[in-house]
Write a protein that holds these residues in place. Sequence first.
Motif, PDB file in Angstrom:
ATOM      1  N   LEU A   9      15.009  12.770  -5.249  1.00  0.00           N
ATOM      2  CA  LEU A   9      15.474  11.948  -4.134  1.00  0.00           C
ATOM      3  C   LEU A   9      16.462  10.872  -4.553  1.00  0.00           C
ATOM      4  O   LEU A   9      17.433  10.604  -3.851  1.00  0.00           O
ATOM      5  N   TYR A  10      16.189  10.234  -5.684  1.00  0.00           N
ATOM      6  CA  TYR A  10      17.041   9.107  -6.103  1.00  0.00           C
ATOM      7  C   TYR A  10      17.708   9.358  -7.445  1.00  0.00           C
ATOM      8  O   TYR A  10      18.256   8.430  -8.031  1.00  0.00           O
ATOM      9  N   ASP A  11      17.596  10.581  -7.963  1.00  0.00           N
ATOM     10  CA  ASP A  11      18.070  10.833  -9.324  1.00  0.00           C
ATOM     11  C   ASP A  11      17.380   9.866 -10.290  1.00  0.00           C
ATOM     12  O   ASP A  11      17.960   9.422 -11.283  1.00  0.00           O
ATOM     13  N   CYS A  53      11.462 -12.260   3.210  1.00  0.00           N
ATOM     14  CA  CYS A  53      12.580 -11.356   2.919  1.00  0.00           C
ATOM     15  C   CYS A  53      12.085 -10.324   1.910  1.00  0.00           C
ATOM     16  O   CYS A  53      11.107 -10.563   1.196  1.00  0.00           O
ATOM     17  N   HIS A  54      12.703  -9.193   1.924  1.00  0.00           N
ATOM     18  CA  HIS A  54      12.436  -8.187   0.884  1.00  0.00           C
ATOM     19  C   HIS A  54      13.780  -7.551   0.563  1.00  0.00           C
ATOM     20  O   HIS A  54      14.400  -6.934   1.425  1.00  0.00           O
ATOM     21  N   LEU A  55      14.200  -7.721  -0.682  1.00  0.00           N
ATOM     22  CA  LEU A  55      15.577  -7.371  -1.030  1.00  0.00           C
ATOM     23  C   LEU A  55      15.758  -5.892  -1.329  1.00  0.00           C
ATOM     24  O   LEU A  55      16.824  -5.329  -1.117  1.00  0.00           O
ATOM     25  N   GLY A  56      14.701  -5.279  -1.851  1.00  0.00           N
ATOM     26  CA  GLY A  56      14.806  -3.891  -2.271  1.00  0.00           C
ATOM     27  C   GLY A  56      13.834  -3.650  -3.409  1.00  0.00           C
ATOM     28  O   GLY A  56      12.999  -4.503  -3.711  1.00  0.00           O
ATOM     29  N   SER A  57      13.971  -2.500  -4.025  1.00  0.00           N
ATOM     30  CA  SER A  57      12.991  -2.100  -5.039  1.00  0.00           C
ATOM     31  C   SER A  57      13.701  -1.746  -6.340  1.00  0.00           C
ATOM     32  O   SER A  57      14.895  -1.434  -6.322  1.00  0.00           O
ATOM     33  N   THR A  58      12.953  -1.795  -7.439  1.00  0.00           N
ATOM     34  CA  THR A  58      13.459  -1.523  -8.815  1.00  0.00           C
ATOM     35  C   THR A  58      14.442  -2.597  -9.302  1.00  0.00           C
ATOM     36  O   THR A  58      15.351  -2.306 -10.087  1.00  0.00           O
ATOM     37  N   SER A  75       1.977   9.033  -3.235  1.00  0.00           N
ATOM     38  CA  SER A  75       2.092   8.619  -1.826  1.00  0.00           C
ATOM     39  C   SER A  75       3.278   9.284  -1.134  1.00  0.00           C
ATOM     40  O   SER A  75       3.365   9.285   0.092  1.00  0.00           O
ATOM     41  N   MET A  76       4.200   9.851  -1.908  1.00  0.00           N
ATOM     42  CA  MET A  76       5.332  10.570  -1.303  1.00  0.00           C
ATOM     43  C   MET A  76       5.226  12.076  -1.539  1.00  0.00           C
ATOM     44  O   MET A  76       6.185  12.813  -1.287  1.00  0.00           O
ATOM     45  N   ALA A  77       4.077  12.544  -2.006  1.00  0.00           N
ATOM     46  CA  ALA A  77       3.922  13.975  -2.313  1.00  0.00           C
ATOM     47  C   ALA A  77       3.875  14.774  -1.011  1.00  0.00           C
ATOM     48  O   ALA A  77       3.463  14.283   0.027  1.00  0.00           O
ATOM     49  N   TYR A  97      19.397   3.724  -1.527  1.00  0.00           N
ATOM     50  CA  TYR A  97      18.251   4.133  -0.691  1.00  0.00           C
ATOM     51  C   TYR A  97      17.079   3.152  -0.802  1.00  0.00           C
ATOM     52  O   TYR A  97      16.163   3.201   0.016  1.00  0.00           O
ATOM     53  N   VAL A  98      17.063   2.331  -1.829  1.00  0.00           N
ATOM     54  CA  VAL A  98      15.931   1.396  -1.971  1.00  0.00           C
ATOM     55  C   VAL A  98      16.385  -0.058  -1.852  1.00  0.00           C
ATOM     56  O   VAL A  98      15.662  -0.969  -2.223  1.00  0.00           O
ATOM     57  N   ALA A  99      17.606  -0.256  -1.311  1.00  0.00           N
ATOM     58  CA  ALA A  99      18.095  -1.615  -1.027  1.00  0.00           C
ATOM     59  C   ALA A  99      17.757  -1.929   0.424  1.00  0.00           C
ATOM     60  O   ALA A  99      18.019  -1.118   1.318  1.00  0.00           O
ATOM     61  N   ILE A 123       8.616  13.310  -6.161  1.00  0.00           N
ATOM     62  CA  ILE A 123       9.957  13.573  -5.605  1.00  0.00           C
ATOM     63  C   ILE A 123      11.024  12.579  -6.073  1.00  0.00           C
ATOM     64  O   ILE A 123      12.215  12.771  -5.813  1.00  0.00           O
ATOM     65  N   ARG A 124      10.637  11.520  -6.779  1.00  0.00           N
ATOM     66  CA  ARG A 124      11.605  10.457  -7.072  1.00  0.00           C
ATOM     67  C   ARG A 124      12.853  10.953  -7.826  1.00  0.00           C
ATOM     68  O   ARG A 124      13.973  10.565  -7.468  1.00  0.00           O
ATOM     69  N   PRO A 125      12.714  11.818  -8.849  1.00  0.00           N
ATOM     70  CA  PRO A 125      13.944  12.291  -9.514  1.00  0.00           C
ATOM     71  C   PRO A 125      14.856  13.044  -8.539  1.00  0.00           C
ATOM     72  O   PRO A 125      16.073  12.837  -8.533  1.00  0.00           O
ATOM     73  N   ALA A 157       3.477   4.725  -8.690  1.00  0.00           N
ATOM     74  CA  ALA A 157       4.065   4.190  -7.455  1.00  0.00           C
ATOM     75  C   ALA A 157       5.033   5.189  -6.855  1.00  0.00           C
ATOM     76  O   ALA A 157       5.893   5.730  -7.559  1.00  0.00           O
ATOM     77  N   TYR A 158       4.911   5.395  -5.560  1.00  0.00           N
ATOM     78  CA  TYR A 158       5.825   6.240  -4.800  1.00  0.00           C
ATOM     79  C   TYR A 158       5.896   7.668  -5.349  1.00  0.00           C
ATOM     80  O   TYR A 158       6.949   8.291  -5.324  1.00  0.00           O
ATOM     81  N   CYS A 159       4.817   8.157  -5.900  1.00  0.00           N
ATOM     82  CA  CYS A 159       4.785   9.543  -6.364  1.00  0.00           C
ATOM     83  C   CYS A 159       3.747  10.276  -5.531  1.00  0.00           C
ATOM     84  O   CYS A 159       4.102  11.005  -4.607  1.00  0.00           O
ATOM     85  N   GLY A 191       4.591  -3.738  -5.293  1.00  0.00           N
ATOM     86  CA  GLY A 191       4.014  -2.391  -5.242  1.00  0.00           C
ATOM     87  C   GLY A 191       4.172  -1.770  -6.626  1.00  0.00           C
ATOM     88  O   GLY A 191       3.254  -1.718  -7.449  1.00  0.00           O
ATOM     89  N   ARG A 192       5.416  -1.369  -6.918  1.00  0.00           N
ATOM     90  CA  ARG A 192       5.731  -0.677  -8.168  1.00  0.00           C
ATOM     91  C   ARG A 192       5.228  -1.424  -9.403  1.00  0.00           C
ATOM     92  O   ARG A 192       4.613  -0.827 -10.287  1.00  0.00           O
ATOM     93  N   SER A 193       5.480  -2.738  -9.475  1.00  0.00           N
ATOM     94  CA  SER A 193       5.152  -3.466 -10.700  1.00  0.00           C
ATOM     95  C   SER A 193       3.648  -3.654 -10.865  1.00  0.00           C
ATOM     96  O   SER A 193       3.187  -4.024 -11.943  1.00  0.00           O
ATOM     97  N   ILE A 225       0.815  -1.224   0.000  1.00  0.00           N
ATOM     98  CA  ILE A 225       0.000   0.000   0.000  1.00  0.00           C
ATOM     99  C   ILE A 225       0.844   1.268   0.000  1.00  0.00           C
ATOM    100  O   ILE A 225       0.416   2.312  -0.484  1.00  0.00           O
ATOM    101  N   LYS A 226       2.075   1.181   0.515  1.00  0.00           N
ATOM    102  CA  LYS A 226       2.924   2.375   0.541  1.00  0.00           C
ATOM    103  C   LYS A 226       3.134   2.931  -0.869  1.00  0.00           C
ATOM    104  O   LYS A 226       3.377   4.121  -1.041  1.00  0.00           O
ATOM    105  N   ALA A 227       3.067   2.069  -1.878  1.00  0.00           N
ATOM    106  CA  ALA A 227       3.316   2.531  -3.250  1.00  0.00           C
ATOM    107  C   ALA A 227       2.245   3.519  -3.696  1.00  0.00           C
ATOM    108  O   ALA A 227       2.540   4.498  -4.399  1.00  0.00           O
TER     109      ALA A 227
HETATM  110  N1  LIG Z   1      10.206   5.152  -2.551  1.00  0.00           N
HETATM  111  C1  LIG Z   1      11.035   4.299  -3.350  1.00  0.00           C
HETATM  112  C2  LIG Z   1      10.766   2.867  -3.109  1.00  0.00           C
HETATM  113  C3  LIG Z   1      10.877   2.496  -1.681  1.00  0.00           C
HETATM  114  C4  LIG Z   1      10.199   1.229  -1.451  1.00  0.00           C
HETATM  115  C5  LIG Z   1       9.884   0.997  -0.026  1.00  0.00           C
HETATM  116  N2  LIG Z   1      10.828   0.136   0.648  1.00  0.00           N
HETATM  117  C6  LIG Z   1      10.888   4.682  -4.822  1.00  0.00           C
HETATM  118  O1  LIG Z   1      10.265   5.608  -5.140  1.00  0.00           O
HETATM  119  O2  LIG Z   1      11.412   4.074  -5.703  1.00  0.00           O
END
Ligand SMILES: N[C@@H](CCCC[NH3+])C(=O)O
Length: 480
Positions: free
Chosen positions: A378-380, A259-264, A439-441, A221-223, A374-376, A435-437, A338-340, A120-122
Amino acid sequence: MAAANLYSPSPSLPSTLRHSLNSNPFTRIPFRLHKPFSKTPLSLKAVLSQNPSKTQTQFHHCFSKSSDGFLYCEGIKVQDIMESVDKRPFYLYSKPQITRNVEAYKEALEGLNSIIGYAIKANNNLKVLEHLRKLGCGAVLVSGNELRLALHAGFDPTRCIFNGNGKLLEDLVLAAEQGVFVNVDSEFDLDNIVAAARISGKKVNVLLRINPDVDPQVHPYVATGNKNSKFGIRNEKLQWFLDAVKAHPDELKLVGAHCHLGSTITKVDIFRDAAVLMVNYIDQIRDQGFEVNYLNIGGGLGIDYYHAGAILPTPRDLINTVRELVLSRDLNLIIEPGRSLIANTCCLVNRVTGVKTNGTKNFIVIDGSMAELIRPSLYDAYQHIELVAPSSPGAEISTFDVVGPVCESADFLGKQRELPTPTKGAGLVVHDAGAYCMSMASTYNLKMRPPEYWVDEDGSVSKIRHGETFDDHLQFFKNL
Ligand SMILES: N[C@@H](CCCC[NH3+])C(=O)O
Ligand SMILES: Cc1ncc(COP(=O)(O)O)c(C=O)c1O
C-alpha cells in the motif's frame, strides 16, 4: 450496552457458529503451548531489565538474533514456537515489550497531567487492549465498534477520545452516554454531536480538531494535518465553530483543541511547530471566554523500521519538545500514539514455500502475503525481514524480492533484500508488524486472517487470537 454481549453468542445463531464463538479464547483460560522452549543465552530477566528510555536507540528490539544464529523473542526461540503451532502465518508478540513501550511514554510524561490515548486502529487485539488498559492507557477511537471494543476491554470512557471525519449519529450517542471526549471535525459533525447530546441527555466534552497545515514529511497517504487533508477544521473557520459551540451551551462544553499531523513522523521539530500553532489557537479561544484546558497533539511518532542503527526520536524527545508550552498554559496534554506503542512488539512469522528466479529477479515465495500484511504493497513501506534460523552451510546470499502467493503483482513483503537462500519450510519474519498489519489484514484470495500469539513475562507462549478458518467464511452464507 451492546459491548457487554460482544462475545456472548445469541441463541438464534446456528449451533456450529455458537460453538465457534463459545470457544473464543477470551472467555476461557488462554490456550498454552506445552512444548518446552529453548532459552536464549540472554536470560529473560536480562532482557526485561533493558529500559528503553535509558538506551541510545529509540526502542529496544524484543526480537533479536543470538550468537547461535537463531531469532529469539524474549528468550524464546521463534523456530520452536513455529514447530508447536499450526502451519500457517501467525503474528507473534512480546507482551513485555508492550509494557516497556508504555513505561517509556509514562516516564516521558512525568510532571504533566496527561492521557495516553492508545489509537486502537493500530491494533485491536482484545488481549492487547486489556493489557494496555491495565497499564493505564486511555483509548482513541474512530468508529462505534472501536468504542464498543474499548468499553469491552474495560477502558475508562472518560479517558477515551472519539475522532473521525465521518462519525455516525448512533455512535456519537453511545460516546455521549459514556462521557467520551469527542473531537469536532466539521460543521455537519458538530450538528451530529449536538443531536447526540440531546438524544442522550448528556452534555458532551468536545475538542476542536484543527488542521494546522504542517507538513509531516511522510508518505502522502498517512499525512493528515496539511491543507489538502479531509480531516479537521481550517483556522479560517475557527470563529464559526466557536460561535456554534457558544450557541449550544446545554449540549457542548469546549474543553480543548486537537491536531494530528500524520503517521511515521521522525522529526520532533514537526510536533513542536504544530504545538506552537496549537497553543496560539488555545490562547485565542481562551480570549473569548472558553475555559479550554486540554491540548491534544495526536499521535504519529515514527519507529525504526530499517533496523540499521538510526537514532530516532524517543517518546521523551517528543514530550520534551512540547513540555514547556503545555506547562506555560497550565494545560493537560493528550497524546494519541498507535505505532510507537505497538509496532515493534510483534512480527509476522511465515514459512518459505519455495525459491524461484525469472531470469532477472530472484523471489522467495512465502505463505504470508499482502492479505496478512499490506503496508509494503500500500505504501511501499519497508519492514525488516530476516530468517529465524541460521542458513545451511554454503547457502548463497542473493538479492530477493520476498513475495506472497496472492494473485497480484503488488503482493510483496520486501523488495531487493539480501538474504541467504532459504530452504523450503524455513521460517521468515517480517518485523515491526504490531501496528496497522493485523488490523488491516484481509481475506483476499481466501487467505484467512492469521492467529496471534504472545510471549508472556514468564516466558510462556499463549494464543491471543484464533486464526480465521474456511468454516468461518462459510458461516456468512448459512441460513440466508
Ligand atoms: N495505516 C497506516 C497508518 C495510518 C494511520 C491512521 N491515520 C500505516 O500503516 O502506516
Ligand atoms: C487522529 C489520529 N490519532 C492517532 C493516530 C495514531 O497515529 P500513530 O499510529 O502514527 O501514532 C492516528 C493515525 O494516524 C490518527 O489518525
